[in-house]
Design a protein around this motif. Structure first.
Motif, short mmCIF file in Angstrom:
data_model
loop_
_atom_site.label_atom_id
_atom_site.label_comp_id
_atom_site.label_asym_id
_atom_site.label_seq_id
_atom_site.Cartn_x
_atom_site.Cartn_y
_atom_site.Cartn_z
N MET A 264 0.80 -1.23 0.00
CA MET A 264 0.00 0.00 0.00
C MET A 264 0.83 1.28 0.00
N PRO A 265 1.95 1.39 0.75
CA PRO A 265 2.73 2.64 0.70
C PRO A 265 3.18 3.00 -0.71
N ALA A 266 3.72 2.02 -1.45
CA ALA A 266 4.15 2.30 -2.82
C ALA A 266 2.95 2.62 -3.71
N GLU A 267 1.82 1.98 -3.46
CA GLU A 267 0.61 2.24 -4.25
C GLU A 267 0.12 3.66 -4.02
N ARG A 268 0.14 4.11 -2.76
CA ARG A 268 -0.29 5.49 -2.46
C ARG A 268 0.62 6.51 -3.14
N ALA A 269 1.94 6.21 -3.16
CA ALA A 269 2.87 7.14 -3.80
C ALA A 269 2.59 7.26 -5.29
N MET A 270 2.26 6.14 -5.95
CA MET A 270 1.93 6.20 -7.38
C MET A 270 0.65 6.98 -7.62
N ILE A 271 -0.33 6.79 -6.74
CA ILE A 271 -1.59 7.52 -6.89
C ILE A 271 -1.38 9.02 -6.67
N ALA A 272 -0.54 9.37 -5.68
CA ALA A 272 -0.28 10.78 -5.39
C ALA A 272 0.44 11.48 -6.54
N ALA A 273 1.20 10.72 -7.33
CA ALA A 273 1.89 11.32 -8.47
C ALA A 273 0.94 11.62 -9.62
N GLN A 274 -0.25 11.03 -9.61
CA GLN A 274 -1.22 11.20 -10.69
C GLN A 274 -2.40 12.07 -10.32
N ARG A 275 -2.76 12.09 -9.04
CA ARG A 275 -3.96 12.81 -8.60
C ARG A 275 -3.67 13.58 -7.32
N CYS A 276 -4.49 14.57 -7.06
CA CYS A 276 -4.42 15.33 -5.82
C CYS A 276 -5.40 14.70 -4.83
N ILE A 277 -4.89 13.90 -3.92
CA ILE A 277 -5.74 13.21 -2.95
C ILE A 277 -6.10 14.18 -1.83
N VAL A 278 -7.38 14.53 -1.75
CA VAL A 278 -7.82 15.51 -0.75
C VAL A 278 -8.35 14.85 0.52
N ALA A 279 -8.62 13.54 0.46
CA ALA A 279 -9.12 12.84 1.64
C ALA A 279 -8.74 11.37 1.53
N VAL A 280 -8.41 10.77 2.68
CA VAL A 280 -8.09 9.35 2.77
C VAL A 280 -9.11 8.71 3.71
N VAL A 281 -9.78 7.68 3.22
CA VAL A 281 -10.81 6.99 4.00
C VAL A 281 -10.39 5.53 4.16
N GLY A 282 -10.25 5.08 5.40
CA GLY A 282 -9.83 3.71 5.66
C GLY A 282 -10.47 3.15 6.91
N ARG A 283 -10.09 1.88 7.21
CA ARG A 283 -10.67 1.26 8.40
C ARG A 283 -9.60 0.63 9.31
N ASP A 284 -8.32 0.63 8.87
CA ASP A 284 -7.23 0.18 9.73
C ASP A 284 -5.96 0.96 9.39
N ALA A 285 -4.90 0.73 10.15
CA ALA A 285 -3.68 1.53 10.04
C ALA A 285 -3.03 1.41 8.67
#
Length: 315
Positions: A264-285
């Motif tokens: 997930m950390p590497a996946e989030r970095a790839m997503i952040a390079a393509q889009r402006c993530i304004v909110a993160v919604v999750g259910r665990d750490a």
């Protein structure tokens, strides 16, 4: 011929005329006169030819000078003008053109979410990143878990172009966090299981999540869903989107399956390079940057919970 020469010839002519008959004397005079006339004619002709030759050379020089003064087609023109022509208006630098900046209009959040429109920042009850710290602390202190209503109101009240993403950049510290800059269209990063549940192989949406996801679809806010579900479940998940009337939202965003806590950390970095993530919604750490939760966050990041990071519990 000199004068003495002519006098001698005349004397000889007298002697001849006295010794010859009258007819012969008369004939000799025209012969001498003809020679003189022929010589004068020759001298005149030579003088005439010299004058014509001199006149022709002069005319040739005048013609050559006049021809050189007239430029030929395509020949370069040389001018002595010192004033430059006025500048071309079409070449005015863009920096000199005044730029008018417009901000997204704001409006109260309507009770009927279907009345929401794209391009409008709706005022909600939750604090935004620009709210006072006291309000954010009060909100995060009341509860550790939030609901989809909290997520929806926060996202709907955001300005059109946030400066920073809600994802931490690599190299940031707990005391001095650094954020990914917003370089693309804004989007919401959502753990799929916070909005859907699986029962007997069938996927269905949580009612409150479906209501707000439909509002995001109306506002044309993309949502990127992540899940550890196997990629073989993609067809069933996409069918659930279509059955819930969220096919457009699926087209605006994407669903990424087969992810683990380690990837997930590497996946989030790839997503952040393509889009402006304004909110993160999750259910665990594992759904949040640096594996943080409200109770494990340092003071510098505690304000993010409820104002960018949302831990959604069971409905």
């Amino acid at each position: 011929m000199t004068l003495s020469g002519w006098n001698g010839r005349v004397a000889m002519l007298g002697l001849v005329t006295t010794g010859l008959s009258g007819c012969v004397a008369v004939a000799a005079i025209p012969a001498i006169a003809g020679g003189v006339a022929a010589k004068k004619a020759g001298d005149y002709a030579a003088t005439t030819r010299a004058r014509k030759r001199a006149s022709g050379e002069q005319q040739a020089r005048v013609l050559a000078s006049s021809t050189a003064a007239v430029p030929r087609s395509g020949a370069a023109r040389i001018t002595t003008a010192t004033a430059l022509p006025p500048p071309d208006r079409a070449r005015t630098p863009a920096a000199q053109v005044p730029v008018t900046q417009t901000q997204s209009p704001a409006a109260p959040l309507p009770a009927d979410l279907s009345a929401m429109r794209p391009g409008v920042a709706y005022t909600g009850a939750l604090p935004s990143p620009y709210a006072t710290p006291a309000a954010a602390i009060a909100t995060s202190a009341t509860t550790k878990h939030t609901r989809w209503t909290d997520v929806g109101r926060y996202v709907a009240s955001l300005p059109g172009s946030p400066g920073d993403s809600a994802l931490l950049a690599r190299g940031s510290t707990r005391e001095a966090p650094a954020w990914f800059p917003c370089t693309g269209p804004r989007a919401v990063l959502v753990r799929l299981e916070t909005a859907m549940t699986q029962d007997g192989g069938r996927w269905r949406f949580d009612r409150e999540a479906q209501k707000w996801l439909d509002a995001f679809q109306t506002l044309e806010i993309p949502v990127v869903f992540t899940s550890p579900a196997p990629t073989t479940a993609r067809s069933d998940i996409e069918a659930a989107f279509r059955n819930a009337g969220l096919a457009k939202l699926l087209g605006l965003g994407e669903v990424r399956l087969g992810l683990t806590a380690g990837t997930m950390p590497a996946e989030r970095a790839m997503i952040a390079a393509q889009r402006c993530i304004v909110a993160v919604v999750g259910r665990d750490a594992s759904d949040f940057p640096n594996g943080l939760l409200p109770e494990t966050s340092p003071p510098a990041l505690r304000l993010k919970w409820g104002a960018g990071w949302f831990l959604v519990g069971p409905s």
